[in-house]
Structures are given as C-alpha cells and as structure tokens.
Write an enzyme that holds these catalytic residues in place. Structure first.
Site, mmCIF file in Angstrom:
data_model
loop_
_atom_site.group_PDB
_atom_site.id
_atom_site.type_symbol
_atom_site.label_atom_id
_atom_site.label_comp_id
_atom_site.label_asym_id
_atom_site.label_seq_id
_atom_site.Cartn_x
_atom_site.Cartn_y
_atom_site.Cartn_z
ATOM 1 C CG ASP A 22 -0.258 9.552 4.289
ATOM 2 O OD1 ASP A 22 0.471 8.697 3.753
ATOM 3 O OD2 ASP A 22 -0.798 10.484 3.658
ATOM 4 C CG ASP A 116 2.494 5.660 1.350
ATOM 5 O OD1 ASP A 116 1.497 5.062 0.909
ATOM 6 O OD2 ASP A 116 2.857 6.774 0.942
ATOM 7 C CD GLU A 117 -3.025 6.482 2.020
ATOM 8 O OE1 GLU A 117 -3.652 7.241 2.785
ATOM 9 O OE2 GLU A 117 -2.991 6.633 0.789
#
Length: 375
Positions: A22, A116-117
């Site tokens: 993350d 983003d993860e």
C-alpha cells in the site's frame, strides 16, 4: 461443513505467502515529491471549491483529521492552512505502472486493488527468496529508489491478515502476521477495523453486542448467517484468522467510473453535456490503459436536494471507442430532459468490463432504457 473440511481450509491457507503493498498517501506524496515547496506541509489533492472533495491527504494534513472523501470545506475548517492541489491522474497512473513492473520482477500473481495498492502471492517467487518479509523489503526499497515514494507492506498467510498488517506500521513500514499470530491478532480488533465492514454493518454488530473479533468468534455460523446473510460465513472464518481467497492475477474491475460535483447547480442541457466530456475522457483513459472494454453505460445524476437517480443502457458488444461512450452518455441524459430539478453532480460509469475488444456493430441497443437502483 464438517470439522475435517474446516481443518483442511485452515491448513491450506497457512501455506501461502501473501504481501499487501500500500503506497503511503500516494497522490499527496507524488505532489510533494514533484514540488519541494509542498514537503512537510498539509496537502490535500482535490478541489478547493466549496463543493470539492478531498481525493487524498498528506500525513501532515491527516494530523488535523483531514481524510479522503471529506468535503473540501470541512477539510479547510479543520486545517485552515491546508494546501489544495489539483489531481494529475495521468502522472499517478504512470507511476502505478512503474510500481507494477517492480511487483512483476518477483511474482506474476498480482491482484491490483487500485492505483496505489495490490496483493502479491510470493509463495513461489521468481527470485527464490525464502522469506516473504525479505521480498516485501526488496520491493519497498526498489519503489523508493525508482520513484522516490514510500510504500508500506503487510505479510501474512492470507489476504485479510496481509491487509491488516500493512496498516499496522504505516507509514513506510512493514509487519508480519504469522499463522501462530493470526487468530490472536483478530481477537482484539474492533469490528469497524475489519476490511469489508463499513459503518452500517459495524453499527449492526454493535447493536447485537458484538464489538471485536473475539465477540464474532463466539457466535455460531448459523447466528452470523441469520443476521448477515452470505457475509456471515466470511465473518465467521476471518474472526478465526482464516481466509481462503486466492490472489487473483489479472483481475478485471467490473466497472470504471468518474463523477464531478459542480461549484453551482446546472439546469441547461448544453452545460451538462460540456461537463460530461472530462468524465468520459477519464473513463475511456482507464479503458485504454487496461485494455478493458465494457457494454453497459450508466449515468448518475444527483439533484440539488441530494436525490440520486441512475440510468443505464447496454450494448450487444463492448463500447468500441470514446465517441461511442460519449454518445451513449449524452443519449441517457437527453432521455431525462427536462430534468425536474437543478443538478449538483453528474457521473458516468462503464461496466460489464472484459479484456480485449470485440467488433462493434454500431452499438445496437439490447435494452431501450434500464432503470437501476439509486446508489
């Protein structure tokens, strides 16, 4: 399910090595990286206008309670010296692809959740590294070297615990939840911290006298299924540290959408059509980036009194290009004119996504106009 089958599920889950990566305050961190004047200052990515919404907040801003999805006006009240920055999604997407390439050096089993993860299954990693925590460390170090950004990681034997672990040492840290720790780690976890349990479900648990993982574990499977339907079995197992969901490589999002809240309400058709253009651009950019195409176009309208309606049309084959997507979106809007009230927000989404393209036969419409439940 008998005890033997339950034991097999638990045993199978413990053999996996799963990492949840993350990025830390991703959008805001990119802006601080690219503009030294923003470093160390409270930054919000999003619209600064009265009706704007925070898309992401730097850790400096979070100290004041600023968070994503918060109205910009509220964020400014909580942090008067908050600096608003317009989002640059093309930049975030390019960095996300760069990070994905780093993941791919270690495993082909990557399940992106957002820009983003992502989950990674490194049980059989490409570099033959024995410990998953060392794989996570190498990935985080390379992300930092190549992008200048920090990532946090959670490492465990299933997806549920890996995601919990990544939050445990944020920012710029990592944490391991081993099979021996799993059940105990969940015991003290408030139900509102369980991934997949939102405020409404959390309140329902609390009304039943259930406040943490141990409380859930003390309930029977029948009790949880009675009160929470199909989700009851999921809660039953994760309260025991068991989650047998695999990391799904090349997972296709079911939909892609964009929406915008206007600084002043709209009443004219032409003005609304103009506002649809950047939304269509954003959705189609996702399609071009991923190679996915969808068949169902949905229009979302939020009126000045916050009432929401959605309208949708499905084509017999995937929407072939941006102009066809725009045409369907405008036709959906035109079919509702004149609208009974002024419009506060418009949104467009494309669903029934699938990989690749198919020949498009001039968008024949299967369903003339389908009314969907309000979101």
């Amino acid at each position: 399910m008998n005890a033997s089958a339950q034991d097999q599920i638990a045993a199978g889950a413990t053999t996996r090595k799963i990492i949840h990566i993350d990025m830390d305050a991703f959008y805001a961190s990119v802006e601080q990286r690219d503009n030294p004047d923003l470093r160390g200052k409270p930054v919000a990515v999003g619209g600064s206008a009265e009706r704007g919404v925070v898309a992401a907040a730097s850790y400096e801003a979070r100290k004041f309670g600023v968070r994503s999805a918060m109205p910009s006006a509220t964020a400014r009240r909580q942090c008067p010296h908050l600096i608003f920055v317009k989002p640059r999604f093309e930049v975030y997407e390019a960095i996300s692809r760069q990070i994905r390439d780093i993941f791919a050096e270690h495993t082909p089993i990557i399940e992106p959740l957002s820009l983003d993860e992502a989950y990674l299954d490194v049980t059989e990693n490409l570099q033959g590294i024995a410990l998953a925590r060392d794989v996570a460390l190498r990935i985080r170090e390379k992300i930092k070297t190549e992008t200048g950004l920090n990532a946090s990681a959670g490492i465990s034997y299933n997806k549920f615990l890996a995601k919990l672990a990544s939050d445990h040492r944020k920012p710029n840290g990592q944490y391991v939840i081993s099979p021996e720790m799993g059940a105990a780690f969940v015991e003290a976890l408030p139900v509102g911290k369980f991934h997949g349990i939102g405020p409404a479900t959390s309140a329902k648990f609390n009304a039943l006298g259930i406040y943490n993982g141990l409380d859930i574990r003390n309930q029977s499977l029948d009790f949880l299924q009675h009160h929470f339907g199909k989700s009851g079995a999921y809660y039953y197992w994760i309260s025991r540290g068991v989650d047998d969901r695999p990391v799904r490589a090349n997972r296709i999002r079911k939909s892609a959408g964009a929406e915008n809240t206007f600084s002043s309400d709209l009443t004219e058709f032409d003005a609304m059509v103009a506002e649809l253009q950047p939304l269509v651009d954003k959705v189609w950019r996702h399609c071009e980036t991923t190679g996915n195409r969808g068949r169902t176009v949905t229009l979302k309208v939020k009126f000045s009194d916050f009432e929401i309606i959605t309208r949708a049309r499905s084509a017999s084959a995937p929407v072939a290009n941006r102009d066809d997507l725009e045409r369907l979106a405008v036709e959906l809007l035109q079919a509702e004119m004149p609208l009974p009230k002024s419009v506060r927000l418009l949104g467009i989404s494309l669903s029934s996504l699938q990989t690749g393209t198919e020949p498009q036969l001039d968008l024949p419409i299967q369903d003339p106009l389908v009314r969907l439940p309000s979101s």
